[in-house]
Design a protein around this motif. Sequence first.
Motif, PDB file in Angstrom:
ATOM      1  N   GLY A 184      10.547  13.720  14.931  1.00  0.00           N
ATOM      2  CA  GLY A 184      11.944  13.370  15.227  1.00  0.00           C
ATOM      3  C   GLY A 184      12.782  14.589  15.535  1.00  0.00           C
ATOM      4  O   GLY A 184      13.572  14.597  16.503  1.00  0.00           O
ATOM      5  N   VAL A 185      12.628  15.646  14.734  1.00  0.00           N
ATOM      6  CA  VAL A 185      13.367  16.887  14.988  1.00  0.00           C
ATOM      7  C   VAL A 185      12.943  17.491  16.326  1.00  0.00           C
ATOM      8  O   VAL A 185      13.785  17.961  17.103  1.00  0.00           O
ATOM      9  CB  VAL A 185      13.157  17.889  13.825  1.00  0.00           C
ATOM     10  CG1 VAL A 185      13.690  19.265  14.185  1.00  0.00           C
ATOM     11  CG2 VAL A 185      13.826  17.377  12.557  1.00  0.00           C
ATOM     12  N   ALA A 186      11.655  17.461  16.625  1.00  0.00           N
ATOM     13  CA  ALA A 186      11.165  17.997  17.897  1.00  0.00           C
ATOM     14  C   ALA A 186      11.742  17.221  19.079  1.00  0.00           C
ATOM     15  O   ALA A 186      12.147  17.816  20.085  1.00  0.00           O
ATOM     16  CB  ALA A 186       9.639  17.971  17.927  1.00  0.00           C
ATOM     17  N   VAL A 187      11.792  15.906  18.978  1.00  0.00           N
ATOM     18  CA  VAL A 187      12.343  15.089  20.063  1.00  0.00           C
ATOM     19  C   VAL A 187      13.823  15.411  20.276  1.00  0.00           C
ATOM     20  O   VAL A 187      14.275  15.567  21.420  1.00  0.00           O
ATOM     21  CB  VAL A 187      12.129  13.578  19.778  1.00  0.00           C
ATOM     22  CG1 VAL A 187      12.977  12.717  20.691  1.00  0.00           C
ATOM     23  CG2 VAL A 187      10.664  13.220  19.914  1.00  0.00           C
ATOM     24  N   VAL A 188      14.585  15.531  19.194  1.00  0.00           N
ATOM     25  CA  VAL A 188      16.010  15.872  19.320  1.00  0.00           C
ATOM     26  C   VAL A 188      16.177  17.248  19.969  1.00  0.00           C
ATOM     27  O   VAL A 188      17.022  17.426  20.855  1.00  0.00           O
ATOM     28  CB  VAL A 188      16.704  15.817  17.938  1.00  0.00           C
ATOM     29  CG1 VAL A 188      18.091  16.438  17.994  1.00  0.00           C
ATOM     30  CG2 VAL A 188      16.786  14.384  17.443  1.00  0.00           C
ATOM     31  N   LEU A 189      15.380  18.221  19.553  1.00  0.00           N
ATOM     32  CA  LEU A 189      15.468  19.565  20.136  1.00  0.00           C
ATOM     33  C   LEU A 189      15.105  19.562  21.619  1.00  0.00           C
ATOM     34  O   LEU A 189      15.731  20.257  22.422  1.00  0.00           O
ATOM     35  CB  LEU A 189      14.582  20.543  19.373  1.00  0.00           C
ATOM     36  CG  LEU A 189      15.068  20.932  17.975  1.00  0.00           C
ATOM     37  CD1 LEU A 189      14.037  21.816  17.282  1.00  0.00           C
ATOM     38  CD2 LEU A 189      16.416  21.632  18.048  1.00  0.00           C
ATOM     39  N   VAL A 190      14.089  18.793  21.998  1.00  0.00           N
ATOM     40  CA  VAL A 190      13.705  18.703  23.417  1.00  0.00           C
ATOM     41  C   VAL A 190      14.810  18.041  24.227  1.00  0.00           C
ATOM     42  O   VAL A 190      15.155  18.496  25.317  1.00  0.00           O
ATOM     43  CB  VAL A 190      12.358  17.965  23.574  1.00  0.00           C
ATOM     44  CG1 VAL A 190      12.126  17.545  25.008  1.00  0.00           C
ATOM     45  CG2 VAL A 190      11.220  18.845  23.088  1.00  0.00           C
ATOM     46  N   LEU A 191      15.380  16.958  23.702  1.00  0.00           N
ATOM     47  CA  LEU A 191      16.471  16.288  24.416  1.00  0.00           C
ATOM     48  C   LEU A 191      17.664  17.216  24.588  1.00  0.00           C
ATOM     49  O   LEU A 191      18.246  17.317  25.668  1.00  0.00           O
ATOM     50  CB  LEU A 191      16.891  15.010  23.685  1.00  0.00           C
ATOM     51  CG  LEU A 191      15.920  13.844  23.748  1.00  0.00           C
ATOM     52  CD1 LEU A 191      16.393  12.709  22.848  1.00  0.00           C
ATOM     53  CD2 LEU A 191      15.751  13.357  25.175  1.00  0.00           C
ATOM     54  N   TRP A 192      18.050  17.900  23.524  1.00  0.00           N
ATOM     55  CA  TRP A 192      19.223  18.766  23.550  1.00  0.00           C
ATOM     56  C   TRP A 192      18.973  20.058  24.341  1.00  0.00           C
ATOM     57  O   TRP A 192      19.843  20.518  25.067  1.00  0.00           O
ATOM     58  CB  TRP A 192      19.640  19.104  22.121  1.00  0.00           C
ATOM     59  CG  TRP A 192      20.808  20.023  22.045  1.00  0.00           C
ATOM     60  CD1 TRP A 192      22.121  19.736  22.287  1.00  0.00           C
ATOM     61  CD2 TRP A 192      20.762  21.410  21.717  1.00  0.00           C
ATOM     62  NE1 TRP A 192      22.885  20.864  22.125  1.00  0.00           N
ATOM     63  CE2 TRP A 192      22.075  21.902  21.771  1.00  0.00           C
ATOM     64  CE3 TRP A 192      19.728  22.283  21.384  1.00  0.00           C
ATOM     65  CZ2 TRP A 192      22.382  23.230  21.503  1.00  0.00           C
ATOM     66  CZ3 TRP A 192      20.049  23.604  21.111  1.00  0.00           C
ATOM     67  CH2 TRP A 192      21.368  24.061  21.178  1.00  0.00           C
ATOM     68  N   GLY A 193      17.792  20.643  24.196  1.00  0.00           N
ATOM     69  CA  GLY A 193      17.528  21.941  24.797  1.00  0.00           C
ATOM     70  C   GLY A 193      16.890  21.905  26.176  1.00  0.00           C
ATOM     71  O   GLY A 193      16.916  22.902  26.897  1.00  0.00           O
ATOM     72  N   SER A 194      16.297  20.770  26.584  1.00  0.00           N
ATOM     73  CA  SER A 194      15.593  20.714  27.863  1.00  0.00           C
ATOM     74  C   SER A 194      16.058  19.577  28.767  1.00  0.00           C
ATOM     75  O   SER A 194      16.353  19.785  29.936  1.00  0.00           O
ATOM     76  CB  SER A 194      14.089  20.583  27.637  1.00  0.00           C
ATOM     77  OG  SER A 194      13.581  21.716  26.988  1.00  0.00           O
ATOM     78  N   VAL A 195      16.104  18.367  28.236  1.00  0.00           N
ATOM     79  CA  VAL A 195      16.444  17.209  29.067  1.00  0.00           C
ATOM     80  C   VAL A 195      17.913  17.251  29.492  1.00  0.00           C
ATOM     81  O   VAL A 195      18.230  17.057  30.674  1.00  0.00           O
ATOM     82  CB  VAL A 195      16.104  15.891  28.335  1.00  0.00           C
ATOM     83  CG1 VAL A 195      16.579  14.693  29.128  1.00  0.00           C
ATOM     84  CG2 VAL A 195      14.608  15.808  28.075  1.00  0.00           C
ATOM     85  N   LEU A 196      18.813  17.517  28.554  1.00  0.00           N
ATOM     86  CA  LEU A 196      20.241  17.570  28.877  1.00  0.00           C
ATOM     87  C   LEU A 196      20.567  18.665  29.895  1.00  0.00           C
ATOM     88  O   LEU A 196      21.274  18.394  30.878  1.00  0.00           O
ATOM     89  CB  LEU A 196      21.065  17.734  27.600  1.00  0.00           C
ATOM     90  CG  LEU A 196      22.567  17.602  27.745  1.00  0.00           C
ATOM     91  CD1 LEU A 196      22.943  16.226  28.252  1.00  0.00           C
ATOM     92  CD2 LEU A 196      23.238  17.872  26.400  1.00  0.00           C
ATOM     93  N   PRO A 197      20.057  19.898  29.742  1.00  0.00           N
ATOM     94  CA  PRO A 197      20.306  20.895  30.794  1.00  0.00           C
ATOM     95  C   PRO A 197      19.734  20.509  32.154  1.00  0.00           C
ATOM     96  O   PRO A 197      20.330  20.805  33.187  1.00  0.00           O
ATOM     97  CB  PRO A 197      19.626  22.168  30.261  1.00  0.00           C
ATOM     98  CG  PRO A 197      19.612  21.994  28.798  1.00  0.00           C
ATOM     99  CD  PRO A 197      19.436  20.520  28.570  1.00  0.00           C
TER     100      PRO A 197
END
Length: 168
Positions: free
Chosen positions: A60-73
């Motif tokens: 869950g933490v990894a998914v949030v970090l990927v969404l915030w750090g990679s998908v959103l940019p």
Amino acid sequence: MTLPRKLMVDGEQTVATTRTHVKVLFLPVVILLAVALAGGFLAGRIGDSGNGVPRWIVIGVAVVLVLWGSVLPFIRWYTWTYTITNKRLVEQKGILTRTGRVIPLSRINDVSFEKNLNDRILGCGTLIIHDASEQAGLELRDIPHIEDIHRTITGLVDRAHGGSDESI
């Protein structure tokens, strides 16, 4: 993603559409790889201990970090466009709330560009456009093929000011 026809005035045609250079996605890709590597390692290392709850927390933490750090940019980069038409320059950006700036070519006074060493290697640069308004000049950072875009806008501005540049 070009300027929709409903936003164009009569007789207006798209000359070029661009977005910032893909180099701005370097850090999001590094974040994606680092989080995937660390999350996969930790999830495998934890295993099924504690009924698998710690592993799901790590995932869950990894998914949030990927969404915030990679998908959103990436989405921010993809939705930020610059469109040059035969009548104006249009900047559009935003994911949920779209904003934009429109500069008629007839109001542009100066078009210049800057390229540092990294930009020269990657083939991009910053386009600086000053117009006849109270607002500060528009800086379009990390524009790919900067010389071509500069040449195109300069020719269109010359034509808008009554010049006879027929090469565009």
